[in-house]
Design a protein around this motif. Structure first.
Motif, mmCIF file in Angstrom:
data_model
loop_
_atom_site.group_PDB
_atom_site.id
_atom_site.type_symbol
_atom_site.label_atom_id
_atom_site.label_comp_id
_atom_site.label_asym_id
_atom_site.label_seq_id
_atom_site.Cartn_x
_atom_site.Cartn_y
_atom_site.Cartn_z
ATOM 1 N N VAL A 355 -24.691 -53.376 25.663
ATOM 2 C CA VAL A 355 -24.885 -53.813 24.270
ATOM 3 C C VAL A 355 -24.313 -52.769 23.314
ATOM 4 N N PHE A 356 -24.581 -51.501 23.627
ATOM 5 C CA PHE A 356 -24.089 -50.411 22.790
ATOM 6 C C PHE A 356 -22.558 -50.374 22.791
ATOM 7 N N GLY A 357 -21.948 -50.897 23.844
ATOM 8 C CA GLY A 357 -20.486 -50.893 23.939
ATOM 9 C C GLY A 357 -19.828 -52.066 23.226
ATOM 10 N N ILE A 358 -20.623 -53.057 22.832
ATOM 11 C CA ILE A 358 -20.023 -54.231 22.191
ATOM 12 C C ILE A 358 -19.205 -53.876 20.939
ATOM 13 N N PRO A 359 -19.747 -53.038 20.032
ATOM 14 C CA PRO A 359 -18.913 -52.675 18.872
ATOM 15 C C PRO A 359 -17.603 -52.000 19.276
ATOM 16 N N SER A 360 -17.612 -51.233 20.376
ATOM 17 C CA SER A 360 -16.369 -50.618 20.845
ATOM 18 C C SER A 360 -15.415 -51.682 21.367
ATOM 19 N N ALA A 361 -15.977 -52.652 22.111
ATOM 20 C CA ALA A 361 -15.129 -53.712 22.651
ATOM 21 C C ALA A 361 -14.513 -54.534 21.522
ATOM 22 N N LEU A 362 -15.209 -54.599 20.393
ATOM 23 C CA LEU A 362 -14.710 -55.416 19.288
ATOM 24 C C LEU A 362 -13.952 -54.593 18.248
ATOM 25 N N SER A 363 -13.781 -53.296 18.505
ATOM 26 C CA SER A 363 -13.144 -52.428 17.517
ATOM 27 C C SER A 363 -11.739 -52.894 17.151
ATOM 28 N N GLY A 364 -10.982 -53.288 18.161
ATOM 29 C CA GLY A 364 -9.607 -53.698 17.903
ATOM 30 C C GLY A 364 -9.519 -54.972 17.082
ATOM 31 N N SER A 365 -10.490 -55.860 17.267
ATOM 32 C CA SER A 365 -10.457 -57.128 16.542
ATOM 33 C C SER A 365 -11.062 -56.993 15.151
ATOM 34 N N GLY A 366 -11.774 -55.876 14.908
ATOM 35 C CA GLY A 366 -12.411 -55.672 13.616
ATOM 36 C C GLY A 366 -13.538 -56.658 13.356
ATOM 37 N N LYS A 367 -14.061 -57.266 14.439
ATOM 38 C CA LYS A 367 -15.061 -58.328 14.263
ATOM 39 C C LYS A 367 -16.444 -57.800 13.910
ATOM 40 N N LEU A 368 -16.828 -56.661 14.485
ATOM 41 C CA LEU A 368 -18.167 -56.143 14.235
ATOM 42 C C LEU A 368 -18.010 -54.760 13.597
ATOM 43 N N PHE A 369 -18.848 -54.443 12.644
ATOM 44 C CA PHE A 369 -18.747 -53.139 11.973
ATOM 45 C C PHE A 369 -17.330 -52.898 11.453
ATOM 46 N N GLY A 370 -16.721 -53.906 10.864
ATOM 47 C CA GLY A 370 -15.359 -53.757 10.361
ATOM 48 C C GLY A 370 -15.238 -52.647 9.328
ATOM 49 N N ALA A 371 -16.356 -52.370 8.631
ATOM 50 C CA ALA A 371 -16.309 -51.363 7.564
ATOM 51 C C ALA A 371 -16.406 -49.945 8.121
ATOM 52 N N TRP A 372 -16.733 -49.849 9.411
ATOM 53 C CA TRP A 372 -16.909 -48.532 10.044
ATOM 54 C C TRP A 372 -15.712 -47.620 9.775
ATOM 55 N N GLN A 373 -14.539 -48.197 9.985
ATOM 56 C CA GLN A 373 -13.288 -47.460 9.809
ATOM 57 C C GLN A 373 -13.195 -46.816 8.414
ATOM 58 N N GLU A 374 -13.537 -47.595 7.392
ATOM 59 C CA GLU A 374 -13.422 -47.065 6.024
ATOM 60 C C GLU A 374 -14.423 -45.936 5.791
ATOM 61 N N ILE A 375 -15.615 -46.085 6.380
ATOM 62 C CA ILE A 375 -16.649 -45.085 6.124
ATOM 63 C C ILE A 375 -16.394 -43.802 6.902
ATOM 64 N N PHE A 376 -16.052 -43.955 8.200
ATOM 65 C CA PHE A 376 -15.958 -42.768 9.052
ATOM 66 C C PHE A 376 -14.538 -42.325 9.349
ATOM 67 N N GLY A 377 -13.554 -43.068 8.891
ATOM 68 C CA GLY A 377 -12.171 -42.656 9.079
ATOM 69 C C GLY A 377 -11.609 -42.978 10.453
ATOM 70 N N ARG A 378 -12.431 -43.451 11.378
ATOM 71 C CA ARG A 378 -11.942 -43.937 12.666
ATOM 72 C C ARG A 378 -12.838 -45.096 13.079
#
Ligand code: TRP
Length: 454
Positions: A355-378
């Protein structure tokens, strides 16, 4: 605590395969070749070897002896060598936490390897270079594919760990590791017969010293990598050491595992660079090298489909044997600390990591936590990687060496080291390294990272 029924490795060979399986991973197959090239080849390899011997090996010996001496997982081991309830147990929990973080994104990359195994079977190498190059982008952004492979890989890992130490982990690694080495040697040998002197160019690139490319930063990079590639700093070696019979020598074991890991890293260079050079490509960093450049160049070699299949299978095996060791730390800790059944511990920890890996699996698609990139720079995936390999593992290693060098009961350390079976100088040398050299070196690596942030 279930000490009476402590599982044990069936054979020394089995233990070495399992521990080398943990160490040999993505770090060996793409990271080492790449940083070797970037830091000027031969001299860097030499510095790396010195780092392995003087800094990483003492920590590996420390982890193995903590495990073997206490016959417990990190938390219990840190208590055993100090005192029950010692706050050093927290260092053990930090390792467990690092396990959650690392495996959650490691599984996503391993999932990509699975996807590429399937692609190789269906002959994607017969497409043009352009189409092959685009494959990775398509996979990276496809939420459903990433989730599917992440799920499958976690199920596979949990399945092995449920099998237990001897029947699950040891049996699996006894097969995985020899197959991995065969595949590796096969691709290296194929490389010798490539056109345009690719093999010799690769040998030159890897082994000729280019002193001008070397800097103080290279030394720290070599040190950091020595550490990561040997799976140190989160209690994986400690946990595997806890299944090592008390008559087995930890120094010899650490030596065998380090040598195997280094030989495989060097062979990985000899596998990757000849093909790259034979076809006039540039070595590129990261997933781009493994998932884009490699399939493109393999496609140009006769028999490229088979080579590509071998390569991604090798990558998958390397990732699986590392993933098993990470899940085992978490599972075994739950068994030791909470008296859980192995099956329940493996499934539940695997589920949480999944479950904890789901946001990582979806990182490329930007589907979950899409704003993460803007906040943390990666993105989420990169953040987990950064946190674990740059901070949690080095801090874990630093704590381990301070603990063994300064805190732990010296009589117990000396006994677990097997000091009476070796020349007194070996123990004195170990003690000096682990008290002074290792903590200072790891602190320098950490300070360097802080400097790089600014
Ligand atoms: N050694 C692994 C590699 O080279 C990665 C790794 C780092 C690891 N720390 C670990 C694997 C802890 C298992 C456990 O890719």
């Amino acid at each position: 605590m279930a000490n009476g029924s402590r599982p044990e490795w069936g054979t020394r060979f089995g233990f070495i395969m399992a521990a080398a399986g943990s160490a040999v991973g993505l770090g060996n197959i793409w990271k080492f070749p790449y940083i070797t090239g970037e830091n000027g080849g031969g001299l860097f390899v030499l510095i790396y070897l010195v780092c392995v011997a003087l800094v990483a090996m003492p920590i590996m010996v420390s982890e193995l002896l903590l495990g073997q001496g206490s016959r417990q997982t990190p938390v219990g081991a840190f208590h055993f060598f100090h005192r029950e309830g010692s706050s050093w147990g927290m260092a053990g929990w930090l390792g467990v936490l690092a396990g959650f973080v690392i495996l959650s994104y490691y599984s996503v990359v391993a999932g990509w390897a699975m996807h590429y195994v399937l692609l190789s079977l269906t002959g994607f190498t017969s497409q043009g270079p352009e189409a092959i190059g685009e494959t990775f982008g398509k996979l990276y952004t496809a939420a459903d594919l990433n989730l599917l492979w992440h799920t499958l890989f976690m199920v596979l890992t949990v399945g092995v760990v449920i099998g237990g130490v001897k029947k699950g982990i040891e049996k699996t690694c006894n097969v995985l590791m020899p197959v991995l080495m065969l595949l590796l040697v096969f691709i290296v040998i194929r490389g010798i017969f490539l056109p345009d002197n690719g093999f010799m160019k690769a040998v030159e690139f890897i082994f000729m010293p280019h002193a001008e490319m070397l800097s103080a930063h290279s030394v720290l990079e070599a040190l950091g990598h020595a550490f990561f590639t040997l799976s140190l700093g989160m209690g994986a070696m400690l946990t595997y050491g806890s299944y090592l019979g008390s008559n087995k020598d930890v120094v010899r074991s650490a030596l065998s595992v380090s040598i195997l890991d280094t030989v495989i890293a060097l062979l990985a260079c000899m596998m990757i660079f000849p093909v790259i050079f034979a076809f006039g490509y540039e070595p590129e960093a990261g997933p781009g090298l493994v998932f884009k450049t490699i399939p493109i160049v393999f496609a140009q070699v006769p028999g490229g489909q088979f080579l590509s299949l071998c390569f991604f299978l090798l990558l998958l095996l390397a990732a699986l044997s590392s993933a098993i060791s990470i899940l085992e730390v978490v599972t075994a800790t739950l068994i030791d600390r909470l008296d859980w059944q192995r099956r329940k511990a493996a499934i539940l920890s695997g589920l949480v990591i999944f479950v904890f890996g789901i946001p990582s699996a979806l990182s490329g698609s930007g589907k979950l936590f899409g704003a993460w990139q803007e906040i943390f720079g990666r993105n989420f995936f990169d953040t987990m990687d950064y946190l674990a390999s740059n901070w949690m593992l080095p801090v874990g290693g630093l704590l381990t060496s301070i603990y063994v060098g300064w805190i732990a009961d010296e009589t117990k350390v000396r006994k677990a080291f097997g000091a009476e079976h070796h020349s007194p100088w070996l123990y004195i040398g170990f003690r000096l390294l682990v008290r002074f050299v290792t903590p200072v070196a790891v602190t320098l690596v950490l300070l360097n990272k802080v400097g790089l942030l600014g």
